[in-house]
Design a protein around this motif. Structure first.
Motif, PDB file in Angstrom:
ATOM      1  N   MET A   1      47.057  84.906 -22.624  1.00 25.28           N
ATOM      2  CA  MET A   1      47.297  83.859 -23.618  1.00 25.28           C
ATOM      3  C   MET A   1      46.414  82.628 -23.378  1.00 25.28           C
ATOM      4  O   MET A   1      46.688  81.549 -23.868  1.00 25.28           O
ATOM      5  N   GLN A   2      45.361  82.831 -22.557  1.00 22.73           N
ATOM      6  CA  GLN A   2      44.300  81.846 -22.360  1.00 22.73           C
ATOM      7  C   GLN A   2      44.813  80.543 -21.760  1.00 22.73           C
ATOM      8  O   GLN A   2      44.424  79.447 -22.173  1.00 22.73           O
ATOM      9  N   GLU A   3      45.678  80.679 -20.745  1.00 21.56           N
ATOM     10  CA  GLU A   3      46.125  79.509 -19.997  1.00 21.56           C
ATOM     11  C   GLU A   3      44.926  78.907 -19.263  1.00 21.56           C
ATOM     12  O   GLU A   3      44.226  79.601 -18.519  1.00 21.56           O
ATOM     13  N   PRO A   4      44.630  77.606 -19.445  1.00 18.02           N
ATOM     14  CA  PRO A   4      43.422  77.022 -18.839  1.00 18.02           C
ATOM     15  C   PRO A   4      43.374  77.151 -17.315  1.00 18.02           C
ATOM     16  O   PRO A   4      42.296  77.319 -16.750  1.00 18.02           O
ATOM     17  N   ASP A   5      44.518  77.088 -16.642  1.00 15.97           N
ATOM     18  CA  ASP A   5      44.522  77.143 -15.181  1.00 15.97           C
ATOM     19  C   ASP A   5      44.168  78.520 -14.638  1.00 15.97           C
ATOM     20  O   ASP A   5      44.005  78.677 -13.424  1.00 15.97           O
ATOM     21  N   LEU A   6      44.068  79.531 -15.513  1.00 12.10           N
ATOM     22  CA  LEU A   6      43.757  80.893 -15.060  1.00 12.10           C
ATOM     23  C   LEU A   6      42.408  81.368 -15.577  1.00 12.10           C
ATOM     24  O   LEU A   6      42.113  82.559 -15.524  1.00 12.10           O
ATOM     25  N   GLU A   7      41.590  80.434 -16.055  1.00 12.63           N
ATOM     26  CA  GLU A   7      40.259  80.812 -16.515  1.00 12.63           C
ATOM     27  C   GLU A   7      39.377  81.177 -15.321  1.00 12.63           C
ATOM     28  O   GLU A   7      39.439  80.534 -14.263  1.00 12.63           O
ATOM     29  N   GLU A   8      38.527  82.201 -15.502  1.00 13.15           N
ATOM     30  CA  GLU A   8      37.627  82.609 -14.421  1.00 13.15           C
ATOM     31  C   GLU A   8      36.602  81.520 -14.113  1.00 13.15           C
ATOM     32  O   GLU A   8      36.272  81.280 -12.955  1.00 13.15           O
ATOM     33  N   GLU A   9      36.069  80.906 -15.154  1.00  8.09           N
ATOM     34  CA  GLU A   9      35.090  79.841 -14.977  1.00  8.09           C
ATOM     35  C   GLU A   9      35.754  78.521 -15.354  1.00  8.09           C
ATOM     36  O   GLU A   9      35.929  78.213 -16.538  1.00  8.09           O
ATOM     37  N   ARG A  10      36.136  77.774 -14.352  1.00  8.23           N
ATOM     38  CA  ARG A  10      36.805  76.511 -14.632  1.00  8.23           C
ATOM     39  C   ARG A  10      36.522  75.521 -13.511  1.00  8.23           C
ATOM     40  O   ARG A  10      36.135  75.908 -12.399  1.00  8.23           O
ATOM     41  N   ILE A  11      36.706  74.255 -13.838  1.00  4.79           N
ATOM     42  CA  ILE A  11      36.575  73.188 -12.853  1.00  4.79           C
ATOM     43  C   ILE A  11      37.792  72.291 -12.996  1.00  4.79           C
ATOM     44  O   ILE A  11      38.261  72.031 -14.116  1.00  4.79           O
TER      45      ILE A  11
ATOM     46  N   PRO B   1      26.008  72.357  -8.898  1.00  4.80           N
ATOM     47  CA  PRO B   1      26.683  71.080  -8.590  1.00  4.80           C
ATOM     48  C   PRO B   1      27.502  70.592  -9.779  1.00  4.80           C
ATOM     49  O   PRO B   1      27.232  70.930 -10.933  1.00  4.80           O
ATOM     50  N   ALA B   2      28.499  69.795  -9.472  1.00  3.33           N
ATOM     51  CA  ALA B   2      29.334  69.209 -10.518  1.00  3.33           C
ATOM     52  C   ALA B   2      28.677  67.935 -11.018  1.00  3.33           C
ATOM     53  O   ALA B   2      28.305  67.063 -10.230  1.00  3.33           O
TER      54      ALA B   2
ATOM     55  N   LEU C   1      38.282  56.981 -17.031  1.00  2.00           N
ATOM     56  CA  LEU C   1      38.212  58.386 -17.387  1.00  2.00           C
ATOM     57  C   LEU C   1      36.958  58.999 -16.779  1.00  2.00           C
ATOM     58  O   LEU C   1      35.847  58.550 -17.045  1.00  2.00           O
ATOM     59  N   TYR C   2      37.142  60.034 -15.970  1.00  2.00           N
ATOM     60  CA  TYR C   2      36.037  60.765 -15.360  1.00  2.00           C
ATOM     61  C   TYR C   2      35.901  62.117 -16.063  1.00  2.00           C
ATOM     62  O   TYR C   2      36.897  62.801 -16.292  1.00  2.00           O
ATOM     63  N   ARG C   3      34.661  62.497 -16.374  1.00  2.00           N
ATOM     64  CA  ARG C   3      34.391  63.789 -17.000  1.00  2.00           C
ATOM     65  C   ARG C   3      33.595  64.648 -16.021  1.00  2.00           C
ATOM     66  O   ARG C   3      32.630  64.173 -15.419  1.00  2.00           O
ATOM     67  N   PHE C   4      33.993  65.921 -15.893  1.00  2.00           N
ATOM     68  CA  PHE C   4      33.385  66.826 -14.927  1.00  2.00           C
ATOM     69  C   PHE C   4      32.819  68.030 -15.663  1.00  2.00           C
ATOM     70  O   PHE C   4      33.462  68.569 -16.579  1.00  2.00           O
ATOM     71  N   ALA C   5      31.639  68.462 -15.233  1.00  3.14           N
ATOM     72  CA  ALA C   5      30.999  69.646 -15.815  1.00  3.14           C
ATOM     73  C   ALA C   5      30.276  70.395 -14.711  1.00  3.14           C
ATOM     74  O   ALA C   5      29.641  69.788 -13.841  1.00  3.14           O
ATOM     75  N   SER C   6      30.391  71.723 -14.756  1.00  5.39           N
ATOM     76  CA  SER C   6      29.667  72.586 -13.827  1.00  5.39           C
ATOM     77  C   SER C   6      29.420  73.894 -14.566  1.00  5.39           C
ATOM     78  O   SER C   6      30.352  74.664 -14.812  1.00  5.39           O
ATOM     79  N   GLY C   7      28.166  74.137 -14.932  1.00  8.76           N
ATOM     80  CA  GLY C   7      27.897  75.283 -15.787  1.00  8.76           C
ATOM     81  C   GLY C   7      28.553  75.070 -17.145  1.00  8.76           C
ATOM     82  O   GLY C   7      28.382  74.039 -17.792  1.00  8.76           O
ATOM     83  N   GLU C   8      29.343  76.049 -17.573  1.00  5.66           N
ATOM     84  CA  GLU C   8      30.051  75.938 -18.845  1.00  5.66           C
ATOM     85  C   GLU C   8      31.451  75.336 -18.675  1.00  5.66           C
ATOM     86  O   GLU C   8      32.136  75.103 -19.667  1.00  5.66           O
ATOM     87  N   ALA C   9      31.895  75.128 -17.450  1.00  2.00           N
ATOM     88  CA  ALA C   9      33.245  74.608 -17.200  1.00  2.00           C
ATOM     89  C   ALA C   9      33.284  73.098 -17.426  1.00  2.00           C
ATOM     90  O   ALA C   9      32.358  72.373 -17.040  1.00  2.00           O
ATOM     91  N   ARG C  10      34.370  72.633 -18.023  1.00  2.00           N
ATOM     92  CA  ARG C  10      34.552  71.222 -18.316  1.00  2.00           C
ATOM     93  C   ARG C  10      35.988  70.810 -18.009  1.00  2.00           C
ATOM     94  O   ARG C  10      36.916  71.595 -18.150  1.00  2.00           O
ATOM     95  N   THR C  11      36.168  69.553 -17.599  1.00  2.43           N
ATOM     96  CA  THR C  11      37.510  68.992 -17.453  1.00  2.43           C
ATOM     97  C   THR C  11      37.407  67.477 -17.429  1.00  2.43           C
ATOM     98  O   THR C  11      36.307  66.915 -17.349  1.00  2.43           O
ATOM     99  N   VAL C  12      38.544  66.820 -17.507  1.00  7.29           N
ATOM    100  CA  VAL C  12      38.604  65.359 -17.452  1.00  7.29           C
ATOM    101  C   VAL C  12      39.704  64.956 -16.480  1.00  7.29           C
ATOM    102  O   VAL C  12      40.631  65.732 -16.210  1.00  7.29           O
TER     103      VAL C  12
END
Length: 691
Positions: A510-520, A542-543, A578-589
């Motif tokens: 059900m695409q829970e964000p905390d269980l994504e293979e590629e995530r930060i 690098p992030a 507010l901090y924004r993080f990116a690593s590859g295709e993964a994104r979070t705030v």
């Protein structure tokens, strides 16, 4: 050296005072009657009282102590607006020079830096600076600040010393501030999030209407009018589960001192209101109840469960009115309302003509459009009634070989599974055998797509896929090639993590964000931000961190040796926001502390905040652009400040405190002398009265 009189009484003072009173009464009575020897008796009583009181001549050697003055310099964020920094530097330097010229004064300089969620706390810093000293030595405190102070004491007069303030900034400043009055911590996916905001124009009487721009994850989604000075509810859309960055902003006004407080932001966790799950059991068996109990245990899940007990070929002549079974609502479930389900589970399903091919084709389309499908296979998957012989086969990650493998085996987590978030927490240490119990049936299949997270090696056979996950279009498919997960739930041979495995599997589907293979992900850890990157690749880039100021920093990531696929890094916290993080295709705030700091709620320079303190303590107020005031030492009890303005002055009280380094005591009436006087007076009394 100073000299004084002290007493070391031989009797308690109450007893001694009573004796004095009695002696005075007796001496007065004798003198009033003009008795012979009255004066001699009074002298004798006085000598005895003096002997009992122990009079001492005390000589003290004293060391004078310097008075203490505190110079408190505000270096918080609002002091960086305009030319306040230059004013602060000039005022601090000028005051330091004038304090050092006064002499007999210990100057403690304190700079208040950094950021706090609840604003600028100067008086807390003042208390800390004086924590190790006697307040009676404090001559006064001088504050260099813009007046944006948020810990002014309720009873300022209790400080006990004058507090002066040299206020930076300019008179008549203007500023617009946007404040989030109320904001929920989560929002329902698909429903607008209600936020209460207030726009204030400080330093101006404006009460018109402005517009709030609403951005979600960096994109402008709406604009809404708000009245200045009035609380207004605005709405932000929540489109997906997991963290969502919502930013609000208002236009600047002419001449305002900063635009930092023209925006407000928060991070909202998007959650689904209810998860609708369709469970179709192909036939009753021991593990059917396990699936139902697992899904019903979650109060956020709406479960629709059907077990096919009476397939079309079963015709035994029983009248329809005597059947207690419900007709399988195939059209409603697999055509009309199929898109309403978040997850579909087929448990040991076999083709019996209950679901037409058209409906099975609908399921394939449902997955490709973003749906989730979990198939727990049984013996039927290896035979002619397999789901693989339907349109669903187009989205399945495996093809059965037609062989059902019997024999005990322990499910193993593959190398890919050790990296995948679904099975990584369940993995035993590298090189160790899993402690869970065995299963006894495996449907042999060839993996065609996706990732094999778990495998099995039944007795006498090589390693075969057991759990396969795959992405199809916008949706996801998982296939468990055994129907014996229920053995773990029943505790066979110690059981196993059946509930956790199926729970994590369902939430990944059900695409829970905390269980994504590629995530930060990022979380605050003290004065740093801990960054965690999950990837299925062998390396992690690098992030890239976008700071609250808009600058971009690059943080290298190091692999965690105890968790394959996990990379970690850290970043020091230098500012709230507010901090924004990116690593590859993964994104979070990540929101660090408050995104709407109190420091900038009203950053205009003001004398009003500190006026009650100055008035209660006798201190003075003056603007820094008028120059550095003169400093004077004043005696206790005199006014410690002059008028404000260029000719004003700040006063520091002369306390005159000292430390005693040596004490010498000399008896004024030694016992031998006292006894001699007493005997002499007694003889005088005897002589006078004996005539």
């Amino acid at each position: 050296m100073t000299t004084g009189l002290a007493f070391d009484p031989l009797l308690p003072w109450p007893v001694l005072w009573a004796a004095c009173a009695a002696a005075l009464l007796l001496a007065g009575w004798l003198i009033a009657r003009r008795a012979r020897g009255g004066w001699a008796r009074a002298g004798l009583l006085a000598v005895l009282i003096a002997l009992l009181s122990g009079p001492l001549l005390v000589r003290e050697t004293r060391e004078s102590l310097d008075d203490i003055a505190v110079l408190l310099v505000d270096r918080t964020a609002s002091q960086g607006l305009g030319d306040r920094t230059a004013q602060t530097d000039a005022a601090a330097a000028g005051l330091a020079d004038r304090l050092s010229a006064l002499g007999a004064l210990e100057v403690r300089t304190v700079e208040v830096t950094g950021a706090r969620e609840d604003g600028t706390h100067l008086f807390s810093a003042l208390d800390t600076a004086l924590a190790d000293t006697d307040r009676a030595r404090v001559a006064g405190a001088i504050l260099v600040t813009d007046g944006a102070v948020h810990d002014v004491p309720d009873v300022p007069g209790a400080l006990g010393f004058p507090v002066h303030a040299l206020v930076t900034g300019e008179e008549g400043e203007r500023d617009r501030a946007l404040t989030l009055v109320t904001a929920p911590g989560f929002g329902i996916v698909g429903e607008p999030l209600a936020l209460t905001v207030r726009v204030e124009d400080h330093g101006t009487a404006s009460r018109g209407i402005t517009r709030v721009t609403i951005r979600v994850d960096g994109e402008i989604r709406a604009e809404q009018p708000v009245r200045i000075g009035t609380e207004t509810t605005v709405f932000a859309p929540i489109d997906h589960a997991g963290p969502t960055a919502v930013e609000l902003s208002v236009p600047e006004i002419e001449g305002e001192i900063t635009a930092v407080n023209n925006r407000a932001a928060l991070v909202v966790n998007g959650v689904r209101d209810r998860l609708r799950v369709l469970l179709v059991s192909g036939e009753p068996y021991l593990g059917e109840r396990v699936w139902r109990n697992l899904l019903k245990a979650d109060p956020s899940v709406d479960l629709v469960h059907f077990t096919i007990l009476r397939p079309p070929e079963k015709q035994d002549g029983t009248p329809i009115r005597e059947l207690s079974l419900i007709a399988f609502p195939t059209r409603e479930l697999f055509s009309t309302k199929l898109h309403e389900f978040d997850l579909i589970i087929f448990d040991r399903y076999r083709r019996r003509g209950v679901l037409p091919m058209l409906y099975l084709d609908n399921i394939a389309g449902y997955v490709e459009r973003g749906g989730a499908l979990l198939i727990a296979t049984g013996p039927a998957y290896a035979g002619p009634s397999s789901l693989h012989r339907t349109p669903v086969a187009a989205i399945l990650p495996s093809a059965p070989t037609g062989r059902e493998m019997q024999g005990g085996f322990r499910p193993q987590v593959t190398e890919t599974g050790r990296r995948h978030p679904v099975t990584q927490p369940l993995s035993p240490p590298v090189g160790a055998e899993p402690a869970w119990g065995r299963w006894f049936r495996l449907i042999e299949a060839d993996a065609l797509a996706g990732e094999v997270l778990m495998s099995a090696a039944p007795e006498g056979a090589g390693e075969r896929p057991l759990l396969i996950l795959d992405r199809v279009g916008e949706g996801r498919v998982a296939q468990l090639l055994s129907d014996q997960a229920w053995l773990w739930a029943r505790g066979y041979e110690g059981g196993g993590p059946q509930a956790e495995l199926l729970r994590r599997l369902s939430h990944w589907l059900m695409q829970e964000p905390d269980l994504e293979e590629e995530r930060i992900s990022a979380a605050r850890a003290g004065d740093t931000i801990a960054i965690e990157r999950h990837t299925m690749a062998d390396t992690a880039p690098p992030a890239e961190v976008t700071l609250p100021s808009g600058e971009v920093a690059e943080v290298p990531l190091t692999q965690d040796p105890t968790a394959p696929g996990t990379w970690r890094g850290s970043l020091p916290i230098e500012a709230f926001g507010l901090y924004r993080f990116a690593s590859g295709e993964a994104r979070t705030v990540l929101a660090v502390a408050t995104l709407n700091p109190k420091e900038f709620a009203s950053p205009i320079s003001t004398l009003e905040t500190l006026a009650p303190v100055a008035q209660a303590t006798g201190g003075g107020l003056q603007r820094a652009n008028e120059g550095v005031p003169a400093l004077r030492r004043v005696a206790e009890g005199r006014a410690p400040s002059g008028s404000a303005g260029p000719a004003g002055w700040f006063g520091l009280v002369e306390r005159g405190r000292y430390r005693v380094t040596d004490v010498r005591e000399t008896p004024l009436l030694p016992p031998s002398l006292a006894m001699a006087l007493a005997i002499a007076l007694a003889m005088v009394c005897w002589r006078v009265e004996g005539r």
